[in-house]
Design a protein around this motif. Structure first.
Motif, short mmCIF file in Angstrom:
data_model
loop_
_atom_site.label_atom_id
_atom_site.label_comp_id
_atom_site.label_asym_id
_atom_site.label_seq_id
_atom_site.Cartn_x
_atom_site.Cartn_y
_atom_site.Cartn_z
N ARG A 146 40.39 -30.11 16.07
CA ARG A 146 40.76 -29.37 17.52
C ARG A 146 42.10 -29.66 18.07
NH1 ARG A 146 36.35 -29.17 21.69
NH2 ARG A 146 37.54 -27.90 23.14
N ALA A 147 42.32 -31.23 18.06
CA ALA A 147 43.74 -31.51 18.62
C ALA A 147 44.73 -31.19 17.52
CB ALA A 147 43.41 -33.36 18.66
N LEU A 148 44.56 -30.98 16.39
CA LEU A 148 45.73 -30.62 15.60
C LEU A 148 45.95 -29.40 15.75
CD1 LEU A 148 45.03 -32.52 12.16
CD2 LEU A 148 47.05 -32.60 13.50
N ARG A 149 44.83 -28.47 16.18
CA ARG A 149 45.35 -26.92 16.39
C ARG A 149 46.22 -27.08 17.78
NH1 ARG A 149 40.25 -26.15 14.01
NH2 ARG A 149 40.75 -24.86 12.30
N GLY B 96 44.76 -33.14 23.73
CA GLY B 96 44.69 -33.70 22.43
C GLY B 96 44.25 -35.29 22.16
N ALA B 97 44.86 -35.97 23.32
CA ALA B 97 44.27 -37.21 23.31
C ALA B 97 43.02 -37.35 23.71
CB ALA B 97 45.42 -38.11 24.31
N ALA C 256 50.27 -40.24 23.51
CA ALA C 256 50.28 -39.03 23.00
C ALA C 256 51.57 -38.26 23.17
CB ALA C 256 49.19 -38.49 23.77
N TYR C 257 51.79 -37.33 22.16
CA TYR C 257 52.90 -36.56 22.45
C TYR C 257 52.46 -35.43 23.43
CZ TYR C 257 54.94 -32.15 21.25
OH TYR C 257 56.02 -30.91 21.39
N ASN C 258 53.39 -35.42 24.44
CA ASN C 258 53.14 -34.63 25.56
C ASN C 258 54.06 -33.20 25.45
OD1 ASN C 258 53.22 -33.29 28.08
ND2 ASN C 258 53.48 -34.93 29.16
N PRO C 259 53.21 -32.17 25.15
CA PRO C 259 53.85 -30.89 25.09
C PRO C 259 54.95 -30.38 26.21
CG PRO C 259 51.51 -30.42 25.46
CD PRO C 259 51.85 -32.07 25.39
#
Lengths: 136, 785
Positions: A77-80, A52-53, A18-21
């Motif tokens: 929803r994950a994309l938002r 997101g994950a 996952a990309y971690n914000p």
């Protein structure tokens, strides 16, 4: 119980890439190539998968259960939350592929590829989707 | 029945009539009355049935989603929660409450049936670290990755007549309101059958004694009938009809059904042509908060207004309103409905009404127009008004409120500026003030979207949004001026013949038109700039360079981009199109620019995400669909030129408002004679389009940068997340230092060098670098506006 375990496993498998914000973003001049996705889990609190994950894991489970509408809604929803995460675009493309919508799958795959930057795993996933959707 | 018997009956009736004409006449009158009453009763019950049992579609804003890592501090979250129907308390006792202590926030969420399942009610503890959510933990101590809060209901879709309501459900009517209404308006409501003869008599005596109408003897049911079915004239026959109808309703319906209808129906105020009906809307209209959040003195004011919304208008007649409110409070206390101490305290309070109406979060008529337009393809107006559908939208109430506020502030600021009206010096002062009064005021519209998903998150249709008002964001089609230029430059970049470094000629040009005339476009400064770089021509919005470029690329290629980027209609192909002689609504401009901001991918703008039936079963989703509409690398280059436009071109004054170092891309637009002032621009996550003009299409005296930009920039600065516009560089481009003025390749620090993406095979000539070049470049950079 079995469903929950499966879902947890899915969360774990998705969050591993996952990309971690929370990771600081590269702030070099805007024309530099800056990989958006990091491929590592980073400093997320122990045990917590990224939001997101988790949503994408739900989406995968819904896709496996044959509910593509719900799966797409979860991934959206994950994309938002993380609109620049290449992998979530690939995931949405996989749902469209399962629905037989090759055109959407291809468009989403190409979007994912552009967003993958230097993340080779994300790149490979997007390329695989493009290939399966009949693109080159 | 045989003929003989009929004849006999008829004869005997005639005999009786001849014998006692007076009694028969009375019977006849009675029969007519009974017939009239029954027919009126049937009519009113049918009409009531028809309206009352319709359940309108309820429209919800986007839910707030909380997750670890979200950019949000404790105060902002607390403020947002308070705005969206949550109550701040010291200790949590029920769902919908939250408490905040330093660095931590506890919330008891409400459950809610979303389109993809039920979100449970949970007690959560949220911690923060450096302006972000650090952790979310539930009551058992388990980490919670994601929480979705109950969304705010922002409106309902009624049949035309009912258009303007904030519907209160039967179980959501505050008991204190019911008690107060009965105590003030109709003490015997629970016992009478529609009419209260004692009250009528009492009212007559009171009114006679005071020589004015102080009390009405109407029951709540009569008031309901009057508001529903009759006009306001006070004639005897109307009163009679009203009485019959009230009795008929009472015979047919339970008291609580009638009370529910009353609470949602009664007339409580006026804003221009817009009538304020129902306590739900009145609460938002006067106090900008929901009915269940009103304090005792506020509730008392609404009850006080029932008697005469214009006579007791709290904004125009505050003394009268406060006097009657205090009388209501005293009466409530005297009747034991309100505690004496509470009443005493409430009497000390100011009226508490907001200065202006129409800033309420729960009431979004402009956005609802878009919702209706989008749903109109799939649902009939009848279904929307009657089936109790739940409509989930992308509306972000925080951004919407911010956009409304900034537009209102900006319009006030601009209207006060000298030069926004250009009076004729020949007019006398009296004539001048007259013409100013007749002039239509400065108006504006705003649309905000999220480019990657196409979500429309805010839409403002004018300074004061009321339903049925002209929605400028959707329906005002205006010439776009220079907003069109990015399409000209995109067509050029896509052709492969041009790069950002290409030299363009900004020189006078005469275009022969098909009708035999000659078109000679001028620059804004009325000067030509000679040879300029492609990037500078766009950033500084040079007309002559743009027309030359557009004619070289082909006007039809520019026109074709309209459809490719997401509009239905292709504009007429003629040279003036290159300078924006095409009329678009702010919403249509948003669609075009959304495709640019999204790197060339076209996503239909969406207000609605999903629709469920009354039980929460998903009926319809509006999925995210993308299409590659323009060549990604060409759009990337174009967007970097638009970054220069904000950085140093016609949009540079935006930096007065924007956070330092925020990278944004955008373009100004001004139509002929300054009739329309536009700005369209985007950061990483949001696109905002602002239009300013007048409804009568007269001049505003404003350029895009003097007008729309001054509203756009504060809106963007106030967005909850302001990430710099930072797209990924495509494989076939290389960042290169380019001389802004000439477009020659140069190196960092030499002259006026900017870092721009250029295709490696572009073969751009290099310029030598000396001290003279540096100084000249720097000086010229200061030059044009």
């Amino acid at each position: 119980m079995l469903r929950h375990t499966l879902l947890l496993l899915l969360v774990a498998s998705v969050s591993a890439c996952a990309y971690n914000p929370m990771l600081p973003q590269d702030t070099e001049p805007q024309v530099e190539r800056t990989p958006e996705t990091t491929g590592e889990i980073g400093e997320a609190p122990s045990g917590a998968a990224s939001a997101g994950a988790m949503l994408v894991a739900e989406g995968r489970a819904e896709l496996a259960a044959g509910d593509t509408g719900k799966a797409a809604a979860s991934i959206e929803r994950a994309l938002r939350i993380e609109p620049r995460n290449s992998r979530w675009w690939t995931e949405l493309g996989n749902v469209r592929l399962a629905e037989g919508d090759l055109e959407q799958a291809l468009a989403l795959g190409r979007k994912a590829l552009r967003l993958a930057g230097g993340d080779s795993a994300a790149r490979a996933a997007a390329e695989a989707l493009i290939a399966r959707a009949g693109g080159r | 029945m045989n003929k003989e018997r009929m004849t006999h009956l008829w004869r005997s009736a005639r005999r009786r009539f001849q014998r006692a004409p007076k009694r028969s006449l009375a019977l006849l009158v009675l029969a007519v009355l009974v017939f009239y009453s029954v027919s009126q009763g049937v009519y009113v019950v049918r009409a009531f049935e028809d309206r009352h049992w319709d359940v309108p579609a309820h429209v919800y804003a986007a839910p707030i989603e909380l997750y670890v890592g979200l950019e949000l501090d404790e105060e902002t979250l607390a403020a947002t929660l308070a705005q969206t129907g949550h109550q701040q308390v010291p200790v949590l006792e029920r769902p919908g409450e939250f408490s905040a202590t330093s660095g931590e926030l506890e919330i008891w969420t409400r459950s809610f049936p979303f389109w993809d399942g039920e979100e449970p009610s949970r007690q959560l503890r949220i911690t923060f670290d450096r302006q972000r959510i650090a952790s979310i933990v539930d009551a058992t101590g388990a980490l919670v990755p994601l929480v979705r809060l109950e969304p705010l209901r922002v409106g309902s879709v009624f049949k035309a007549h009912h258009e303007d309501r904030v519907l209160i459900e039967p179980d959501a009517i505050p008991p204190s309101l019911i008690e107060a209404l009965k105590a003030i308006e109709d003490r015997k409501f629970d016992r009478h059958h529609g009419l209260d003869f004692a009250a009528i008599l009492r009212a007559a005596i009171v009114n006679l004694r005071h020589g004015e109408v102080r009390q009405g003897g109407s029951t709540l049911t009569q008031q309901l009938v009057k508001s529903y079915f009759l006009d306001g004239r006070r004639t005897f026959s109307r009163k009679f009809r009203e009485a019959i109808m009230a009795v008929a309703l009472e015979l047919r319906y339970d008291k609580d059904v009638l009370l529910h209808a009353y609470v949602n129906e009664i007339y409580l105020g006026q804003q221009g042509t817009r009538a304020i009906h129902g306590f739900g809307l009145a609460s938002e209209f006067y106090f900008a908060k929901p009915l269940d959040r009103l304090a005792a003195h506020e509730m008392a004011l609404l009850v006080a207004i029932v008697k005469g919304p214009s006579f007791y208008d709290p904004r125009r007649q505050p003394e009268r309103a406060i006097e009657r409110r205090n009388w209501v409070l005293t009466t409530l206390a005297a009747q034991g409905v309100l505690h004496e101490d509470t009443a005493n305290e409430a009497r000390e309070e100011a009226l508490g009404v907001t200065a202006r109406a129409g800033m309420a979060l729960r009431y979004q008529p402009a956005y609802l127009d878009l919702v209706r337009a989008q749903l109109g393809d799939d649902y009939s107006p009848e279904d929307l008004a009657t089936q109790g559908l739940r409509v989930f939208t992308n509306l972000d109430v925080t951004i919407q409120a911010n956009a409304e506020r900034e537009l209102a502030l900006g319009l006030t600021r601009l209207a006060a500026m000298p030069g926004t009206d250009t009076p004729d010096p020949a007019l006398s002062e009296a004539e001048l003030s007259e013409s100013a009064a007749e002039e239509s005021p400065l108006e504006g519209a705003v649309v905000v979207s999220r480019p990657m998903t196409g979500d429309v998150v805010a839409l403002v249709g004018g300074e004061n949004a009321a339903p049925g008002d002209f929605n400028r964001a959707l329906d005002a089609k205006r010439p776009v001026g220079s907003l069109i230029k990015p399409l000209v430059y995109l067509a050029a970049l896509e052709s492969g013949e041009y790069t950002l470094a290409s030299p363009l000629r900004d020189e006078a040009i005469d275009v022969d038109m098909p009708d035999g005339t000659v078109w000679s476009p001028q620059n804004f400064s009325l000067e030509s700039h000679g040879e300029v770089s492609f990037v500078r021509a766009l950033a500084e919005s040079y007309n002559q360079a743009t027309v030359r470029l557009g004619l070289d690329v082909g006007v039809e290629r520019v026109a074709a981009l309209f459809e490719r980027l997401g509009l239905d209609a292709v504009p007429a192909v003629y040279p003036a199109l290159l300078l924006g002689a095409v009329e678009l609504s702010p919403f249509e401009v948003t669609q075009l620019y959304n495709s640019l901001a999204n790197g060339g991918d076209r996503v239909p703008l969406r207000a609605v995400r999903s629709v469920t039936d009354a039980n929460g079963e998903a009926l319809k989703r509006y999925p995210l669909r993308i299409r590659a509409a323009a060549e990604a690398d060409a759009v990337y280059q174009l967007n970097q030129a638009l970054v220069q436009a904000v950085d140093r071109g016609t949009g540079r004054s935006a930096h007065r408002w924007l956070p330092p170092n925020l990278v944004a891309a955008g373009k100004t637009g001004t139509s002929d004679d300054f009739k329309d002032s536009w700005f369209a621009g985007f950061t990483q996550d949001h696109l905002a389009v602002v239009w300013i003009g007048r409804d009568d299409n007269t001049t505003t005296g404003l350029t895009g940068s003097a007008g729309a930009l001054t509203v756009w920039a504060p809106i963007v600065a106030g967005l909850p997340t302001t990430a710099s516009f930072d797209p990924l560089l495509g494989d076939s481009l290389e960042p290169s230092w380019v001389d802004y003025e000439s477009g020659l390749l140069t190196r960092r620090g030499c002259g006026d060098a900017v870092l721009l993406p250029v295709p490696p095979d572009a073969n751009v000539p290099r310029r030598a670098c000396g001290i003279g070049v540096t100084v000249r470049g720097w000086l010229e950079g200061l030059g044009d506006r």
